[in-house]
Design a protein around this motif. Structure first.
Motif, mmCIF file in Angstrom:
data_model
loop_
_atom_site.group_PDB
_atom_site.id
_atom_site.type_symbol
_atom_site.label_atom_id
_atom_site.label_comp_id
_atom_site.label_asym_id
_atom_site.label_seq_id
_atom_site.Cartn_x
_atom_site.Cartn_y
_atom_site.Cartn_z
ATOM 1 N N VAL A 154 -8.790 30.040 -5.742
ATOM 2 C CA VAL A 154 -9.896 29.121 -5.436
ATOM 3 C C VAL A 154 -11.232 29.849 -5.461
ATOM 4 O O VAL A 154 -12.233 29.314 -5.936
ATOM 5 C CB VAL A 154 -9.664 28.445 -4.068
ATOM 6 N N GLN A 155 -11.264 31.082 -4.967
ATOM 7 C CA GLN A 155 -12.536 31.794 -4.842
ATOM 8 C C GLN A 155 -12.779 32.816 -5.943
ATOM 9 O O GLN A 155 -13.844 33.421 -6.007
ATOM 10 C CB GLN A 155 -12.592 32.484 -3.468
ATOM 11 N N GLY A 156 -11.815 33.033 -6.834
ATOM 12 C CA GLY A 156 -12.007 33.924 -7.975
ATOM 13 C C GLY A 156 -12.084 35.387 -7.623
ATOM 14 O O GLY A 156 -12.669 36.183 -8.363
ATOM 15 N N LYS A 157 -11.471 35.777 -6.500
ATOM 16 C CA LYS A 157 -11.557 37.169 -6.060
ATOM 17 C C LYS A 157 -10.365 37.980 -6.578
ATOM 18 O O LYS A 157 -9.427 37.445 -7.148
ATOM 19 C CB LYS A 157 -11.607 37.229 -4.528
ATOM 20 N N ALA A 176 -14.327 27.418 -6.340
ATOM 21 C CA ALA A 176 -14.949 26.438 -5.444
ATOM 22 C C ALA A 176 -15.274 25.162 -6.219
ATOM 23 O O ALA A 176 -14.461 24.691 -7.011
ATOM 24 C CB ALA A 176 -16.176 27.042 -4.773
ATOM 25 N N ASP A 177 -16.473 24.579 -6.024
ATOM 26 C CA ASP A 177 -16.778 23.313 -6.688
ATOM 27 C C ASP A 177 -17.298 23.491 -8.109
ATOM 28 O O ASP A 177 -17.707 22.532 -8.743
ATOM 29 C CB ASP A 177 -17.770 22.496 -5.863
ATOM 30 N N ASP A 178 -17.275 24.738 -8.654
ATOM 31 C CA ASP A 178 -17.575 24.930 -10.068
ATOM 32 C C ASP A 178 -16.414 24.473 -10.943
ATOM 33 O O ASP A 178 -16.559 24.366 -12.165
ATOM 34 C CB ASP A 178 -17.871 26.408 -10.369
ATOM 35 N N VAL A 179 -15.257 24.275 -10.339
ATOM 36 C CA VAL A 179 -14.065 23.837 -11.066
ATOM 37 C C VAL A 179 -13.761 22.397 -10.673
ATOM 38 O O VAL A 179 -13.789 22.038 -9.496
ATOM 39 C CB VAL A 179 -12.856 24.749 -10.745
ATOM 40 N N VAL A 216 -15.436 18.371 -18.027
ATOM 41 C CA VAL A 216 -14.810 18.900 -16.824
ATOM 42 C C VAL A 216 -14.428 20.349 -17.068
ATOM 43 O O VAL A 216 -14.246 20.778 -18.205
ATOM 44 C CB VAL A 216 -13.546 18.097 -16.417
ATOM 45 N N ARG A 217 -14.317 21.071 -15.983
ATOM 46 C CA ARG A 217 -13.844 22.459 -16.052
ATOM 47 C C ARG A 217 -12.479 22.516 -15.374
ATOM 48 O O ARG A 217 -12.335 22.078 -14.230
ATOM 49 C CB ARG A 217 -14.844 23.385 -15.367
ATOM 50 N N ILE A 218 -11.501 23.049 -16.086
ATOM 51 C CA ILE A 218 -10.118 23.104 -15.615
ATOM 52 C C ILE A 218 -9.732 24.559 -15.406
ATOM 53 O O ILE A 218 -9.957 25.406 -16.277
ATOM 54 C CB ILE A 218 -9.164 22.446 -16.625
#
Length: 1001
Positions: free
Chosen positions: A79-82, A132-135, A55-57
């Motif tokens: 959430v979006q890493g901006k 997003a769904d990468d986490v 998993v990625r946390i």
């Protein structure tokens, strides 16, 4: 709410207890127990019902300063890493040019439009941190979501959930669909929330949240921590601590921060862990008993002994011109030590200066400040966070204190506070804590021995005194200074259940472009691999163990013993093989593409009656193929299967019956041949880890874990990734290809190597044939115009082109992956003809495996549109004009264009070599010329040139074009596409290849 999260204290139900109180001790009578024998038997078979999961946390922290409108920014940065200023961001963040910075809103425009009513994130920000769904698991800790300086707020006996609900609403609107709330806890201005993805949430159990107040009177909630414990996969405990420690820059404030941390550490208690069978494993845990802990928040540690004006002046050198290129002032980002100097054509041939050696770089500035950081000093001297806690490399600007509404303007108020790294994210593994405890025990034992010798009046020898003398005030001074250049490495951990887990810090950075608070948000991304319980397997094994404990084994019950061959210390090639001697199953060790690995299993009937058994369908996920064995595993038996005389269960496909004392030998063969499987293994979407189920009629099931360690391959990757692989091969990168790394090659190095080797081997094969041929002997290309890329008719009957050379073919793939010479892969007895045919097979497999193709789907759409237009309006072009039209389109993708031209150039050279050696004599009549067979393309003889040499070229070019059209091109195939349309598309692809093979001139 995640299953098993019943212990989460919802803020909707106001707790009557004062925030910060000690959590109640659970009643002994409420703790359930079970028979030790059952638990122990189940525990001993844990390897049969656990499987590795990854998993990625993402852990984020932000002191919002009770500013209005800050909740509008949380979706963008968390959430979006901006909001990352890449040039000043540090670990895991690459050159800003690769994030599309050119279209991002400048800092000046961003600051000018800043209001409290809309997000302060810069417009057109592509995001630089995974989101997003990468986490899989989002963990957010906020401080000061209410005004904690207000006495009324600090002394309130309960928490108002309305403020937190605003944040939750914003977060849930930004999270991907299906993410669920796992835990939430608030203590006045502190707020901790955890969300998990749909495929992870079901694995989270035993959620327990608590809080510790350390503020007013050492008890109230204006300072302290909110903490959550979760259990992943019934095996791995994770603890998340969001804290706000005492503020202030004087010595008393520093001591109070250390005291706050010690109080949080000692007073935090969680609910007992209850397993899936309803039994409690303990009476409640504190901090330190988990496998992984994450401590984050506004720790408030400052830069000791540093003048605020001096630090501001030093850091402003790197921030004053940030992102103001449009004003005509030079940017300092290129001198920060984080800017990619390889991207400039002026410095293409220059040797870049490492950031740590550049006195003007941001990295050098940070390195000069970090020795004054209080947190690192307290950790070093054993005053706080010394028992195994670690932090990723600090390569970013201090997170505090900035003017609200500004990107990089440090505190300009009257107080002019010194910039500091107040906001931090620390983490600790079980292994790190155990190392600290072992060291402490050794030091204590050494001190006791020293004291005993002195008490007996014995003089301690000088060497002995040096070895064992211990001074708590100076111990720890010998630690190495903090080195911000050390990148984190994966750390292996052994859980309480003696299972394995591994964690790796991937990203650690601030979001400088968030303007709505005087603190900058901070986040870290971790990759966590752990062994998770498979509930179905555990339930089955538990039922089996219970039956065996409840009643004595029936003597008439069939019983078998399964003996697994231990893995050899090394492979047949002499390479060391990665195995685990403690693993109770079939361990194939390291495996590579096209390489076979075999293991033997012996099944013996140890009972007094015949035993009938077979492999049953294994438990698999929905997206995996069903059946007893995974696709990469084949099984052979040294005994004929039973002839069934009655219907049997559908989940067993082959039955074998053994008489008492009879044995059956089984061979398991693992071989990865599917490019799809290679892609999934490279990306980590699939693991070579399965559980085989050997089912005995009227007996117990035997669960046989089978696993292997995949060695990455260059197959099934894109050209854009391959051109970033440095010399030395894919495996040097330890499973990681930098997504935004530096481009090393204009064309994948693998294409360079394969085309060069193919040309050399073809030339050698032709020369050998010319020197050794006998009268009437036909050359391989005379039997097959597609040689060496198409199997000859003789070989095709035997099997594959590499029939009888399986090990050599696997060695060629290995040489491709490891960037080693191809000749070393072949046996000295292997002829050049066989070598070139194997190399050609590898070349075609490699090209066909490219995920994006040499000619991508988008490039082909443009080419096909151009060709179709000319066909529609009957506007034929000359060959040269057609080439130019194709090249104009391919030029939009330089690396793909260069790869295409290199491949076609190599094919043209091979064609010329074959034509040269097979030229008929000038006086040979055309009717007597033997034209090669054309297995891939139906060619009418009357369409060929009347010149024999030209006709032979036409046959070879046509066959090569048909073969390589499939390997080079990618197109969007729709379900409704008619066969006629598919055939027309294929002909267009063939025509493009033929254009560039041409006449060889």
């Amino acid at each position: 709410m995640a299953p098993g999260a019943s212990s989460v204290r919802s803020t909707e139900r106001l707790d009557a207890n004062i925030p910060g109180a000690f959590p109640p001790t659970p009643s002994i009578g409420s703790i359930t127990t079970q028979q030790t024998s059952l638990s122990q038997a189940l525990y001993e078979r844990r390897s049969e019902y656990t499987r590795p999961r990854t998993v990625r946390i993402k852990v984020g922290t932000w002191n919002t300063g009770a500013q209005k409108g800050t909740e509008a920014d949380v979706a963008g940065w968390f959430v979006q890493g901006k909001g990352v200023e890449e040039a000043l961001a540090g670990l895991g963040i690459s050159d800003p040019g690769e994030h599309g910075k050119g279209g991002r809103e400048s800092a000046a425009v961003q600051e000018a439009r800043h209001t409290r009513h809309e997000p302060s994130i810069p417009h057109h920000d592509a995001g630089a941190v995974p989101g997003a769904d990468d986490v899989d698991i989002y963990v957010l800790g906020l401080q000061e979501i209410v005004d904690i300086t207000s006495a009324a707020e600090a002394l309130r006996p309960y928490t108002d959930p309305s403020v937190a609900n605003k944040w939750k609403t914003t977060l849930e609107a930004a999270l991907p669909k299906g993410y669920q709330l796992v835990a939430e806890q608030q203590l006045i201005g502190l707020w901790l929330v955890i969300y998990a993805s749909p495929h992870v949430v079901s694995q989270i159990k035993n959620v327990s949240t608590t809080s510790v107040g350390t503020g007013l009177m050492g008890y109230m909630g204006n300072k302290g921590a909110v903490t959550t414990r979760i259990v992943l996969g019934e095996t791995t405990r994770l603890v998340f601590i969001n804290c706000h420690l005492a503020a202030g820059a004087d010595k008393a404030s520093l001591d109070r921060r250390n005291w706050d941390a010690s109080q949080i550490n000692s007073r935090t208690r969680f609910d007992p862990i209850v397993d899936a069978l309803g039994s409690s494993q303990n009476t409640g845990e504190g901090l330190g008993e988990e496998e992984f802990a994450f401590w984050f928040g506004d720790l408030n540690y400052r830069l000791q002994g540093m003048g605020g004006d001096d630090v501001r002046r030093l850091l402003t050198i790197h921030t004053k011109d940030m992102d103001h290129e449009s004003d005509g002032r030079p940017s300092t980002s290129a001198d920060s030590g984080y800017h990619s100097k390889h991207s400039s054509e002026d410095t293409r041939d220059a040797v870049p200066v490492p950031a740590e050696l550049d006195p003007a770089s941001l990295q050098t500035t940070i390195s000069s400040l970090l020795p004054h950081d209080e947190l690192h000093q307290q950790m070093k001297h054993g005053k706080a966070f010394y028992d195994g806690w670690a932090e990723g490399p600090v390569r970013f600007l201090p997170s505090y204190k900035y003017d609200v509404g500004k990107v990089g303007v440090f505190d300009s108020s009257e107080k002019r506070r010194c910039p500091s790294w107040c906001d931090r994210i620390l983490y600790r593994t079980r292994a790190a804590k155990q190392r600290y405890e072992a060291k402490t025990r050794d030091q204590e034992a050494a001190r006791k021995r020293d004291d005993e010798m002195k008490a007996k009046g014995m003089d301690v020898p000088g060497d002995y005194d040096v070895m064992y003398e211990y001074d708590p005030d100076t111990d720890g001074e010998t630690y190495d200074d903090y080195d911000e250049n050390d990148d984190p490495e994966p750390e292996l951990v052994t859980t309480k259940d003696n299972l394995s887990a591994e964690i790796l810090l991937e990203y650690y950075t601030t979001h400088m472009r968030v303007l709505s608070s005087d603190h900058k948000p901070l986040d870290a991304v971790f990759s966590l691999q752990y062994d998770a319980v498979v509930p179905e397997l555990k339930t089955a094994i538990h039922a089996e163990v219970a039956r065996e404990i409840d009643r004595q084994e029936n003597e008439g019950r069939p019983s078998i013993a399964v003996v697994v061959e231990r893995a050899a210390a090394s492979s047949s090639s002499g390479e060391a093989e990665k195995t685990d001697s403690a693993f109770e199953g079939v361990d194939f060790g390291d495996v590579k593409f096209a390489t076979s690995k075999r293991r033997s299993i012996t099944v013996a009937n140890t009972g007094r009656v015949p035993a009938t058994f077979g492999f049953a369908d294994r438990p698999v996920d929905k997206d995996q193929p069903a059946g007893p064995f995974p696709p990469w595993l084949s099984v052979t038996f040294d005994k004929e299967q039973d002839k069934l005389d009655k219907p049997r269960p559908d989940d067993i496909h082959q039955y074998f019956t053994l008489a008492p004392a009879e044995v059956l030998n089984i061979e398991l063969k693992l071989k990865i041949e599917s490019v799809t499987t290679v892609r999934d293994l490279n990306e980590g979407d699939t693991l070579l880890d399965e559980v085989l189920v050997l089912r005995v009629e009227n007996g117990r099931d035997h669960f046989l874990p089978a696993r292997a360690h995949w060695l990455p391959s260059v197959l099934a990757r894109s050209i854009d990734k391959l051109i970033k692989i440095p010399e030395g091969g894919i495996r040097k990168l330890q499973h990681q290809i930098p997504a935004r790394g530096e481009v090393k090659w204009s064309v994948p190095r693998e294409i360079f190597r394969l085309t060069e080797a193919l040309e050399d081997l073809t030339e050698r094969t032709l020369a050998e044939w010319e020197m050794t041929r006998s009268d009437g002997e036909r050359a391989p290309w005379q039997d097959n115009a597609g040689w060496p890329f198409v199997r000859s008719r003789v070989v095709a009957k035997a099997g594959t082109q590499s029939d009888g050379h399986e090990d050599e073919l696997a060695a060629v793939y290995d040489a491709l992956d490891c960037d080693t010479p191809f000749p070393s892969a072949f046996s000295p007895e292997t002829r050049s003809k066989e070598r070139v045919e194997m190399l050609a097979e590898v070349f075609l497999t490699f090209l066909s495996s490219l995920t994006d193709g040499v000619i991508t789907k988008s490039l082909w759409e443009k080419l096909e549109e151009s060709i179709s237009t000319r066909e529609k309006y009957k506007q034929p072009l000359s060959s040269d004009d057609e080439k130019m039209a194709v090249l104009e389109i391919l030029a939009t993708a330089p690396n793909h264009n260069a790869s295409f031209l290199l491949i076609l150039s190599s094919l043209q050279n091979i064609t010329n070599q074959i034509i040269e050696i097979s030229k008929p004599r000038p006086d040979t009549p055309r009717t007597s010329v033997e034209f090669p067979a054309s297995p891939q393309a139906k060619v009418r003889r009357r369409t060929l040139s009347k010149v024999p040499g030209v006709a032979i070229r036409q046959l070879i070019v046509k066959n090569y074009a048909v073969v390589f059209a499939d390997a080079l091109f990618r197109s969007k195939e729709e379900a409704r596409t008619k066969e006629k349309e598919k055939a027309a598309r294929k002909e267009r692809m063939i025509r493009v290849v033929e254009l560039f093979l041409g006449d060889g001139n």
